[in-house]
Every structure is written in structure tokens, then in C-alpha cells.
Design an enzyme around this catalytic site. Structure first.
Site, mmCIF file in Angstrom:
data_model
loop_
_atom_site.group_PDB
_atom_site.id
_atom_site.type_symbol
_atom_site.label_atom_id
_atom_site.label_comp_id
_atom_site.label_asym_id
_atom_site.label_seq_id
_atom_site.Cartn_x
_atom_site.Cartn_y
_atom_site.Cartn_z
ATOM 1 N N HIS A 39 0.890 -1.158 0.000
ATOM 2 C CA HIS A 39 0.000 0.000 0.000
ATOM 3 C C HIS A 39 0.923 1.202 0.000
ATOM 4 O O HIS A 39 1.844 1.298 0.815
ATOM 5 C CB HIS A 39 -0.921 0.029 1.221
ATOM 6 C CG HIS A 39 -2.220 -0.667 1.014
ATOM 7 N ND1 HIS A 39 -3.135 -0.267 0.061
ATOM 8 C CD2 HIS A 39 -2.769 -1.754 1.625
ATOM 9 C CE1 HIS A 39 -4.183 -1.062 0.102
ATOM 10 N NE2 HIS A 39 -3.979 -1.984 1.032
ATOM 11 N N GLU A 121 -6.221 6.339 -1.945
ATOM 12 C CA GLU A 121 -4.844 6.040 -2.325
ATOM 13 C C GLU A 121 -4.584 6.471 -3.768
ATOM 14 O O GLU A 121 -3.520 7.020 -4.088
ATOM 15 C CB GLU A 121 -4.584 4.543 -2.147
ATOM 16 C CG GLU A 121 -3.154 4.117 -2.277
ATOM 17 C CD GLU A 121 -2.949 2.667 -1.883
ATOM 18 O OE1 GLU A 121 -1.816 2.305 -1.528
ATOM 19 O OE2 GLU A 121 -3.930 1.874 -1.924
#
Length: 286
Positions: A39, A121
Site C-alpha cells: 500500500h 490512495e
């Protein structure tokens, strides 16, 4: 059947000695590959399905982590599960992946890419969340084009990426291009694996019927694209305590690689779990 291990930096941390000890023990046990997740950025309230991701979890950069592991090991193959492809510029990524492959003497060979599930994100890296599938498809084409291109350079004109007469060196170690496996839990991911990937690595929460449908879809998509469906690798998540019957069931479903992880955060218990798995299946290092 090949067996591999995953090291979850969010769960186990990024202490360098612990990462190296886990990787070296996995290599000594005879596991074939070492996977790490990615991530790039999370945020308070970020969720995957119904699971909220604690924002302080330490997701290490996967390629930097794998380069570190490569320097401390000699045989184990390096993998991602998954690298969030739409959030990387493929021109930069082609150089980074080839560099790790060269420095590891040809071990950056279990690259699995996915799309990502967090809109925040995507926004953080300037990517339109709704275009990430098309962006990933194009990025795969760019990576292969750059790896295969010579001193005369290659050109590319797409929706997201464009360049002329571009050269990217070093090349992957001893191969034309690195294998690219596609990860995901959707039928779109299965189709992408068939059309462009070297393998499919589906998620762990699918029902048996959906899982079978997606593998059939990956294979049929490969055939429709003029590719050999039998050349596709099929990777699955497994449990550290899985039995021989479980592995045989996977094999019957066309699975070629199983990835497991220790469930304990204690280094000693991790070693015991990996050793017990290796003994149970007679891996080469035991």
C-alpha cells in the site's frame, strides 16, 4: 506444485533483522518464493470490504524490501502480492524491476500486480480511480515494450503513457521480459490475466464456484487472445496448516503455486510454523 511464503510487513513489522531471518529460514526450508504486499498510502477510515486498515500499519515499499532480501539470500525468488500497478509510472517501474532482477541474478520472477481498492490512495498519487484498469493494461504493455527494446529505442502512444525512441537498460537478467502475474478477485482481473498476464493469483475470499468460473475465464480469455492457456500459472493463497488433501484439491483445480504465511508474530513460532510445513510436504531444504 511449488510452495512460497508471504511476509506481511503490516503484521510482522519492518525490523531488518526479522525480515532477513524470515526470508533466510524460508529459503533454508526449501520454499520457492518470498512475497510482500503493497500500500503506497492509507488514511484514517480506509477499508477493504468490511475490514478497516489501521492507518499506522507499516507497509514497506515492496521493491526496496525485496532488494534488501535479495542481498541476504541466494536462491529464493522475489515476489509481490500485489504491487499496485496503476499507481506506478511504468517507465520508472521497468527500470526498478529490471535492476532488482539483475542485482539478484534473475530472482525478480514472481511479480504479481493488481489495481488497488482504495480511492483515497489513487487520489493521493494523482490517478483517477475509475481508469485504473485501463491504466494497468497499458502499463503492462509499456513494461514489456521497454524490456524487449534495443539500442534503437521503442515508442509508445497510449491513453495514459506516450514516448518516442526510448531505451531502458539494464535488461532483465537473461530473459526478454519478466513474468507478470495478475492478482485480484474480479472477473475483470481474470480476463486481464488471460489477455496479458503470465499467471493469475486470485484473492482469498471467493466462493468455490466463483473461483472456478474466474480460472475458466482466465484460460478462455487467453485462448481468445491467441495465447496458450496451458502456459498460465495459477497461484493461490493457502494456510500454514493445510494438509496433503488440501494441496491435492488445489492441484485438481489447476493450481501450480501455493503461498502461505506464518500466523504468529513471534519469530521463534514463525520458524517453527515454516519448518513444520516444509517437513509435511518434503521441501528440498528439509
Amino acid at each position: 506444485m511449488e510452495f512460497a511464503v508471504s511476509y506481511s510487513t503490516p503484521c510482522f513489522g519492518v525490523d531488518p533483522d526479522r525480515v532477513v531471518a524470515y526470508a533466510r529460514h524460508a529459503e533454508q526450508c526449501g520454499f520457492g518464493a518470498f512475497y510482500v504486499p503493497e500500500h503506497i498510502a492509507v488514511h484514517p477510515g480506509a477499508t477493504v470490504g468490511t475490514h478497516e486498515i489501521p492507518p499506522a500499519l507499516p507497509y514497506a515499499d515492496p521493491l526496496d524490501c525485496l532488494a534488501f532480501v535479495a542481498a541476504a539470500t541466494s536462491r529464493i525468488v522475489l515476489g509481490t502480492a500485489v504491487l499496485l500497478l496503476p499507481y506506478h509510472h511504468p517507465v520508472v517501474l521497468a527500470k526498478r524491476l529490471a535492476t532488482v532482477d539483475v542485482l539478484s541474478k534473475g530472482r525478480m520472477r514472481s511479480l504479481t500486480v493488481g489495481l488497488g481498492t482504495l480511492p483515497g490512495e489513487a487520489r493521493a498519487v494523482g490517478v483517477d480511480f475509475g481508469t485504473r484498469g485501463r491504466r494497468a493494461d497499458e502499463a503492462i504493455d509499456v513494461l514489456r515494450s521497454l524490456w524487449e527494446g534495443g539500442e534503437e529505442g521503442v515508442s509508445f502512444a497510449g491513453e495514459f503513457f506516450a514516448f518516442e525512441d526510448l531505451c531502458s537498460f539494464p535488461k532483465p537478467h537473461g530473459v526478454t521480459h519478466l513474468p507478470i502475474h495478475v492478482g485480484g478477485s474480479s472477473r475483470a482481473a481474470a480476463r486481464r490475466a488471460g489477455r496479458r498476464g503470465d499467471g493469475y493469483f486470485p484473492g482469498g475470499t471467493l466462493t468455490p464456484d466463483e473461483r472456478a468460473l474466474q480460472w475458466d475465464l482466465a484460460r478462455s480469455s487467453a485462448a481468445e487472445a491467441g495465447r496458450d492457456p496451458d502456459a498460465l500459472e495459477h497461484t493461490r493463497w493457502g494456510s500454514i496448516d493445510m494438509t496433503e488433501d488440501g494441496v491435492e484439491a488445489f492441484a485438481a483445480q489447476g493450481v501450480t503455486r501455493v503461498v502461505v504465511s506464518a500466523t504468529s508474530a513471534d519469530p521463534g513460532e514463525q520458524r517453527d510454523q515454516l519448518s513444520a510445513f516444509a517437513r509435511r510436504f518434503g521441501l528440498d531444504g528439509t
